[in-house]
Scaffold this motif. Structure first.
Motif, PDB file in Angstrom:
ATOM      1  N   PRO A 247       0.816  -1.215   0.000  1.00 41.03           N
ATOM      2  CA  PRO A 247       0.000   0.000   0.000  1.00 41.03           C
ATOM      3  C   PRO A 247       0.848   1.262   0.000  1.00 41.03           C
ATOM      4  N   ILE A 248       0.354   2.278  -0.702  1.00 38.29           N
ATOM      5  CA  ILE A 248       0.955   3.612  -0.694  1.00 38.29           C
ATOM      6  C   ILE A 248      -0.048   4.528   0.003  1.00 38.29           C
TER       7      ILE A 248
ATOM      8  N   SER B 177      -0.485   7.116  -9.522  1.00 34.77           N
ATOM      9  CA  SER B 177      -0.018   6.293  -8.404  1.00 34.77           C
ATOM     10  C   SER B 177      -1.070   6.121  -7.313  1.00 34.77           C
ATOM     11  N   LEU B 178      -2.269   6.709  -7.514  1.00 32.78           N
ATOM     12  CA  LEU B 178      -3.295   6.633  -6.483  1.00 32.78           C
ATOM     13  C   LEU B 178      -4.077   5.325  -6.520  1.00 32.78           C
ATOM     14  N   GLY B 179      -4.022   4.609  -7.637  1.00 30.65           N
ATOM     15  CA  GLY B 179      -4.799   3.378  -7.716  1.00 30.65           C
ATOM     16  C   GLY B 179      -4.425   2.544  -8.918  1.00 30.65           C
ATOM     17  N   TYR B 180      -5.181   1.469  -9.123  1.00 30.06           N
ATOM     18  CA  TYR B 180      -4.900   0.522 -10.197  1.00 30.06           C
ATOM     19  C   TYR B 180      -6.189  -0.213 -10.546  1.00 30.06           C
TER      20      TYR B 180
ATOM     21  N   HIS C 298      -5.264   3.102  -3.553  1.00 27.78           N
ATOM     22  CA  HIS C 298      -4.391   2.926  -2.405  1.00 27.78           C
ATOM     23  C   HIS C 298      -5.029   3.637  -1.206  1.00 27.78           C
ATOM     24  N   PRO C 299      -4.610   3.314   0.017  1.00 28.18           N
ATOM     25  CA  PRO C 299      -5.216   3.932   1.199  1.00 28.18           C
ATOM     26  C   PRO C 299      -5.072   5.455   1.175  1.00 28.18           C
ATOM     27  N   MET C 300      -6.157   6.141   1.493  1.00 27.98           N
ATOM     28  CA  MET C 300      -6.159   7.604   1.509  1.00 27.98           C
ATOM     29  C   MET C 300      -7.110   8.085   2.609  1.00 27.98           C
TER      30      MET C 300
END
Length: 252
Positions: free
Chosen positions: A10-11, A46-49, A66-68
């Motif tokens: 996770p980012i 880079s926030l998701g996929y 990704h976690p936010m």
């Protein structure tokens, strides 16, 4: 686009400890699949996929963030992407879902998790109205509600329970709220994130006297919401849904 089992490191985006992870299932026309993948991938960065999901019929993919933090999502998630996908002919229905993961580290402890689970389960009708669906992929299982205090102590206590339920207690680091219908409407998706964070925040400081005085009642929660401008998407969504429900009752 990644396989369904893909699990990257996770980012984290924003300042926790409560982080939310969005999973949004999208129905995609087969003849626009490549365009939709390129559009989503470029917007997410880079926030998701994207992940394959064979349960989406006839074809589609899942947008996974990704976690936010909630506030980070409101300002930094590429919300225009939802409109862009709709223009490509993508759509949603009650057969596809919107799931929100909430980090266990964002709770103050097992008692807080228990209070949150009780708020969700005690207000099944209202939560389902907000979610815009009831689904066999996210049922409100009586067995889970009965074991809430036990489940709040950790995922190891979820052995024997299905993950397909309103709150999936199996992930090690998160609790997954699975109730929402997917949507390409920005406010509906923001409202799902807002409800997750707001309900966790609301239950963080609930005392026993407050609970005995009706602290788990939906009206108490929604009154608390109206005094917090950061949850405006949720307040507006609830207001519209309440009006729609009232109109249906009058028409019948």
């Amino acid at each position: 686009m990644w396989n369904y089992t893909y699990r990257p490191d996770p980012i984290f985006h924003g300042t926790g400890p409560l982080f939310l992870g969005l999973e949004l299932e999208i129905i995609v026309p087969e003849d626009r699949f490549d365009d939709a993948i390129a559009t989503a991938t470029d917007a997410l960065g880079s926030l998701g996929y994207l992940k394959r999901d064979s349960s989406i019929r006839p074809s589609g993919f899942e947008i996974v963030s990704h976690p936010m933090t909630y506030q980070y999502a409101l300002t930094e998630f590429p919300w225009q992407l939802l409109d862009d996908l709709a223009r490509l002919g993508c759509e949603t229905d009650t057969g596809v879902g919107l799931h929100v993961h909430a980090s266990r580290a964002g709770f103050t402890g097992p008692a807080h998790i228990f209070r949150w689970m009780k708020l969700v389960y005690r207000n099944q009708d209202q939560v389902s109205m907000l979610a815009r669906r009831t689904s066999h992929y996210a049922p409100f299982e009586p067995a889970t509600r009965a074991r809430a205090k036990h489940l709040a102590k950790g995922c190891r206590n979820a052995v024997g329970l299905p993950r397909y339920q309103a709150i999936n207690p199996h992930p090690r680091d998160t609790l997954e709220l699975r109730v929402f219908a997917s949507s390409l409407e920005t406010r509906a998706v923001q409202a799902a994130l807002a409800f997750t964070e707001a309900s966790i925040r609301y239950t963080a400081d609930l005392t026993i006297p407050q609970i005995l005085a009706g602290g788990w009642d939906w009206e108490r929660f929604t009154d608390w919401l109206t005094h917090r401008l950061e949850y405006a998407p949720l307040v507006a969504e609830l207001a519209d849904l309440t009006r729609e429900e009232g109109a249906l009752l009058c028409a019948s």
